[in-house]
Design a protein around this motif. Structure first.
Motif, mmCIF file in Angstrom:
data_model
loop_
_atom_site.group_PDB
_atom_site.id
_atom_site.type_symbol
_atom_site.label_atom_id
_atom_site.label_comp_id
_atom_site.label_asym_id
_atom_site.label_seq_id
_atom_site.Cartn_x
_atom_site.Cartn_y
_atom_site.Cartn_z
ATOM 1 N N UNK A 43 42.471 41.208 32.341
ATOM 2 C CA UNK A 43 41.345 40.282 32.356
ATOM 3 C C UNK A 43 40.586 40.355 33.675
ATOM 4 N N UNK A 44 41.307 40.494 34.786
ATOM 5 C CA UNK A 44 40.662 40.590 36.095
ATOM 6 C C UNK A 44 39.879 41.893 36.225
ATOM 7 N N UNK A 45 40.424 42.968 35.662
ATOM 8 C CA UNK A 45 39.694 44.238 35.668
ATOM 9 C C UNK A 45 38.393 44.102 34.888
ATOM 10 N N UNK A 46 38.473 43.429 33.745
ATOM 11 C CA UNK A 46 37.258 43.219 32.945
ATOM 12 C C UNK A 46 36.222 42.416 33.732
ATOM 13 N N UNK A 47 36.658 41.374 34.411
ATOM 14 C CA UNK A 47 35.740 40.547 35.194
ATOM 15 C C UNK A 47 35.153 41.312 36.380
ATOM 16 N N UNK A 48 35.806 42.398 36.772
ATOM 17 C CA UNK A 48 35.311 43.220 37.882
ATOM 18 C C UNK A 48 34.247 44.204 37.447
ATOM 19 N N UNK A 49 34.042 44.343 36.134
ATOM 20 C CA UNK A 49 33.075 45.320 35.629
ATOM 21 C C UNK A 49 31.666 44.735 35.629
ATOM 22 N N UNK A 50 30.704 45.603 35.660
ATOM 23 C CA UNK A 50 29.304 45.210 35.768
ATOM 24 C C UNK A 50 28.750 44.717 34.432
ATOM 25 N N UNK A 51 27.965 43.652 34.481
ATOM 26 C CA UNK A 51 27.285 43.191 33.276
ATOM 27 C C UNK A 51 26.258 44.243 32.851
ATOM 28 N N UNK A 52 26.122 44.368 31.557
ATOM 29 C CA UNK A 52 25.141 45.310 31.034
ATOM 30 C C UNK A 52 25.751 46.588 30.522
ATOM 31 N N UNK A 53 26.642 47.197 31.332
ATOM 32 C CA UNK A 53 27.232 48.466 30.885
ATOM 33 C C UNK A 53 28.661 48.699 31.375
ATOM 34 N N UNK B 123 29.426 44.577 40.349
ATOM 35 C CA UNK B 123 30.555 44.985 39.514
ATOM 36 C C UNK B 123 30.636 46.492 39.374
ATOM 37 N N UNK B 124 31.834 46.984 39.137
ATOM 38 C CA UNK B 124 32.046 48.425 39.001
ATOM 39 C C UNK B 124 31.548 48.915 37.643
ATOM 40 N N UNK B 125 31.052 50.125 37.624
ATOM 41 C CA UNK B 125 30.628 50.726 36.369
ATOM 42 C C UNK B 125 31.814 50.947 35.432
#
Length: 408
Positions: free
Chosen positions: A280-290, A265-267
């Motif tokens: 929502x799709x942008x959010x799902x593309x983000x990296x877990x954790x940060x 996932x993207x930072x």
């Protein structure tokens, strides 16, 4: 200052009916009152916020009105208690105020002035308008505290930013909204770190500015997402390193592709369209954790953005941004200087130019998705250059985009 205390009669493009062509009218622009500045507009540009309000029906009555909020001009006169600008100064009016006294203006944590809140009808201090029809005296509503589709406008000094006259007006104009919003989102809101990965959803003017801002911040991988394949080339020129066309990835989702490209996932993800499903799709593309998702697009509807609560618990975050988190008076001059120093690219955003009488052609280009920014010159403001409309279409040597699928 022969006209400083007198009304000025000039030409304005007036919106009388939602979604209908603007009409050129002779209007009267009242002199500035206390804390106000009257500006001679040199050029203005059109963005999707103008189009959204132009189309808007069922809203509290705001017609007739003078739209427009991206512009550059010269101070013609000032009212009492105006000290930071003077007659002859080059300025850009900005829809977001910076009064300098409220808790928000005094804090580094906010750029949303609470002293003069954005979006209120009329002038920010008294709710009245400075525009009327010259023939009848009927009042004309202003727009976002700016109203730049007119040869002269009156703006509260809190909405005015003085710039070095060495910045060309057609470039200064871009800094009053769209480009600054994108650059600021990468700089102020996300605070993108060197070596990080980024996904930008929607490569309109704001999205492309986000890409450039991320490049300036040192991002290593900048993924652009757009339905229009022509955005690949201009995106690459402004910082995009990888391009995803959702039509070309088969049954996979964009988030799956982004996670594959970035190893989880993207930072940072930026939504620059105004679609709750894309948010929502942008959010799902983000990296877990940060992973951080910055929402810049404004949805036309009232549909909520849906995010599963357990995904939030995994360390991801979502933040909204108005004007890219920038404080206009402090930060726009910094961006202008970066342009002068050749650290900031603005020329790529200007795809069309035309005269004021052809403003409705600019609306056609933008609503058909055929331009990024169209610079609209006031009569006599630009003596040289081939601008105009040919066979109902804007004609300009820089008109190189034929189709834009994602809004800015």
């Amino acid at each position: 200052q022969n006209t400083a205390t007198k009304p000025i009669r000039c030409k304005a493009a007036v919106c009388k009916v939602a979604g209908q062509p603007l009409e050129m009218e002779e209007v009267e622009v009242a002199p500035p009152r206390a804390h106000e500045v009257r500006i001679k507009i040199l050029c203005t540009s059109l963005c999707h916020t103008d189009v959204t309000f132009w189309r808007l029906k069922g809203f509290p009555p705001r017609h007739p009105s003078i739209l427009g909020h991206e512009a550059a001009g010269v101070v013609e006169s000032v009212g009492d208690h105006v000290h930071e600008v003077a007659v002859g100064d080059t300025v850009v009016p900005v829809f977001l105020a910076q009064c300098g006294d409220c808790p928000d203006c005094l804090s580094d944590r906010s750029n949303i002035c609470s002293g003069l809140p954005a979006g209120r009808p009329g002038m920010p201090r008294d709710g009245t308008t400075r525009f009327s029809f010259a023939a009848t005296g009927e009042p004309i509503n202003n727009f976002l505290g700016v109203s730049s589709f007119t040869e002269y406008t009156v703006v509260d000094v809190a909405h005015v930013v003085r710039l070095d006259p060495g910045v060309p007006p057609e470039k200064a104009c871009l800094l009053s909204c769209g480009v600054s919003t994108g650059i600021g989102a990468a700089w102020k809101v996300a605070a993108v770190e060197p070596g990080s990965s980024v996904a930008v959803f929607g490569l309109g003017a704001v999205g492309l500015a986000v890409a450039q801002g991320c490049r300036m911040r040192g991002a290593k991988r900048i993924i652009g997402v757009d339905l229009n394949p022509e955005k690949r080339d201009i995106g690459k020129r402004l910082g995009i390193t990888d391009f995803i066309n959702p039509n070309d990835i088969g049954e996979r989702t964009v988030s799956e592709v982004v996670k594959e490209m970035t190893g989880g996932g993207a930072d940072y993800c930026f939504e620059c369209i105004g679609s709750t499903s894309v948010m929502a799709e942008a959010f799902q593309s983000s990296r877990k954790g940060w992973g951080k998702t910055v929402v810049l697009g404004v949805s036309n509807g009232v549909a909520p953005m849906s995010i599963p609560s357990h995904d939030i618990l995994m360390g991801r975050s979502v933040v909204g941004s108005l004007f890219g988190g920038l404080k206009p008076k402090a930060d726009i001059p910094i961006l202008a200087q970066k342009y002068v120093d050749k650290e900031l690219e603005l020329d790529e955003f200007v795809t069309h130019e035309m005269g004021f009488n052809d403003i409705n052609a600019a609306f056609d280009l933008l609503t058909q998705g055929k331009c990024l920014r169209c610079i609209i010159w006031m009569d006599g403001a630009r003596e040289n250059g081939s601008v105009g409309v040919e066979n109902g279409r804007a004609c300009n040597a820089k008109a190189r985009l034929t189709s834009l699928s994602y809004r800015d």
